[in-house]
Design a protein around this motif. Structure first.
Motif, PDB file in Angstrom:
ATOM      1  N   GLU A  17     -10.399   4.368 -10.037  1.00 25.29           N
ATOM      2  CA  GLU A  17      -9.352   5.186  -9.715  1.00 25.29           C
ATOM      3  C   GLU A  17      -9.067   5.257  -8.204  1.00 25.29           C
ATOM      4  N   LEU A  18     -10.512   5.256  -7.386  1.00 25.68           N
ATOM      5  CA  LEU A  18     -10.469   5.209  -6.073  1.00 25.68           C
ATOM      6  C   LEU A  18     -10.492   4.077  -5.134  1.00 25.68           C
ATOM      7  N   ASN A  19     -10.818   2.898  -6.073  1.00 24.07           N
ATOM      8  CA  ASN A  19     -10.882   1.516  -5.575  1.00 24.07           C
ATOM      9  C   ASN A  19     -10.555   0.433  -6.618  1.00 24.07           C
ATOM     10  N   PRO A  20      -9.167   0.486  -6.940  1.00 33.58           N
ATOM     11  CA  PRO A  20      -8.549  -0.560  -7.655  1.00 33.58           C
ATOM     12  C   PRO A  20      -8.695  -1.791  -7.077  1.00 33.58           C
ATOM     13  N   MET A  21      -8.766  -2.904  -7.964  1.00 35.97           N
ATOM     14  CA  MET A  21      -8.885  -4.342  -7.549  1.00 35.97           C
ATOM     15  C   MET A  21      -7.559  -4.641  -6.904  1.00 35.97           C
ATOM     16  N   LYS A  22      -7.652  -5.672  -5.870  1.00 35.56           N
ATOM     17  CA  LYS A  22      -6.288  -5.870  -5.495  1.00 35.56           C
ATOM     18  C   LYS A  22      -5.315  -6.466  -6.341  1.00 35.56           C
ATOM     19  N   LYS A  23      -4.256  -6.042  -6.480  1.00 39.31           N
ATOM     20  CA  LYS A  23      -2.887  -6.659  -7.402  1.00 39.31           C
ATOM     21  C   LYS A  23      -2.712  -8.000  -7.052  1.00 39.31           C
TER      22      LYS A  23
END
Length: 190
Positions: free
Chosen positions: A44-50
């Motif tokens: 939630e705080l650090n998602p993978m780059k899309k």
């Protein structure tokens, strides 16, 4: 040594700890709080780059940094294929995925899976390959008489979907064309 070690911590070990040092001249106290953290992985705080861009023939590191306690175990997939360490692919201890010698075949959806004894989670991004930036005309050595002007050229090819910036430096220091405009001039050829 005045050291307290706790092993195999549980939530019951959380609290305020106090160290007391005493000798014939007196007594002193020091306090510290011990918090026990335990949580399933979450992105939630650090998602993978899309969207992840990688240059053809280059190297890319795709980060996977979920919040989790204890530290999770990591695995990766490309589409439905589970990835393992090999000559071009490496999964780092911190969860990052490294790919070298990027080719068109490396494009696709990459998913990082994180799992600990509290749960599991995953995050996905798409890797796209871009053409590598190459210098096609490099500056040449120039002998110039004191007081004369000199012109140096640099031409590069690059992926048309990306912007290109030229940075000039002198003896390792970047030239600031705004501050040094009386001495240096930048000519941009389109």
């Amino acid at each position: 040594k005045g050291e307290l070690r706790l092993q195999s911590l549980t939530f019951d070990d959380a609290g305020m700890y106090q160290c007391i040092a005493e000798n014939t001249h007196g007594i002193i106290y020091a306090n510290a709080e011990l918090k026990i953290v335990a949580s399933p992985p979450t992105f939630e705080l650090n998602p993978m780059k899309k969207k992840i861009l990688a240059a053809k023939g280059g190297r890319v590191i795709i980060e996977c940094k979920p919040k989790a306690a204890p530290k999770p175990k990591f695995s990766w997939s490309k589409g439905t294929e589970l990835l393992v360490n090999g000559s071009r692919i490496r999964i780092w201890d911190d969860g990052s995925l490294e790919i070298i010698n990027i080719t068109k075949l490396d494009e696709g959806r990459y998913t990082c899976f994180a799992e600990n004894n509290r749960g599991k989670a995953n995050s996905t991004g798409v890797l796209e390959m871009t053409e590598a930036t190459r210098i096609t005309l490099a500056p040449l050595n120039v002998d110039v008489t004191v007081g004369e002007n000199a012109t140096m050229q640099c031409i590069a090819s690059h992926d048309p979907t990306l912007d290109l910036t030229f940075i000039w430096s002198l003896n390792g220091f970047v030239i600031d064309f705004e501050k040094e405009h009386e001495h240096y001039e930048r000519n941009v050829m389109v």
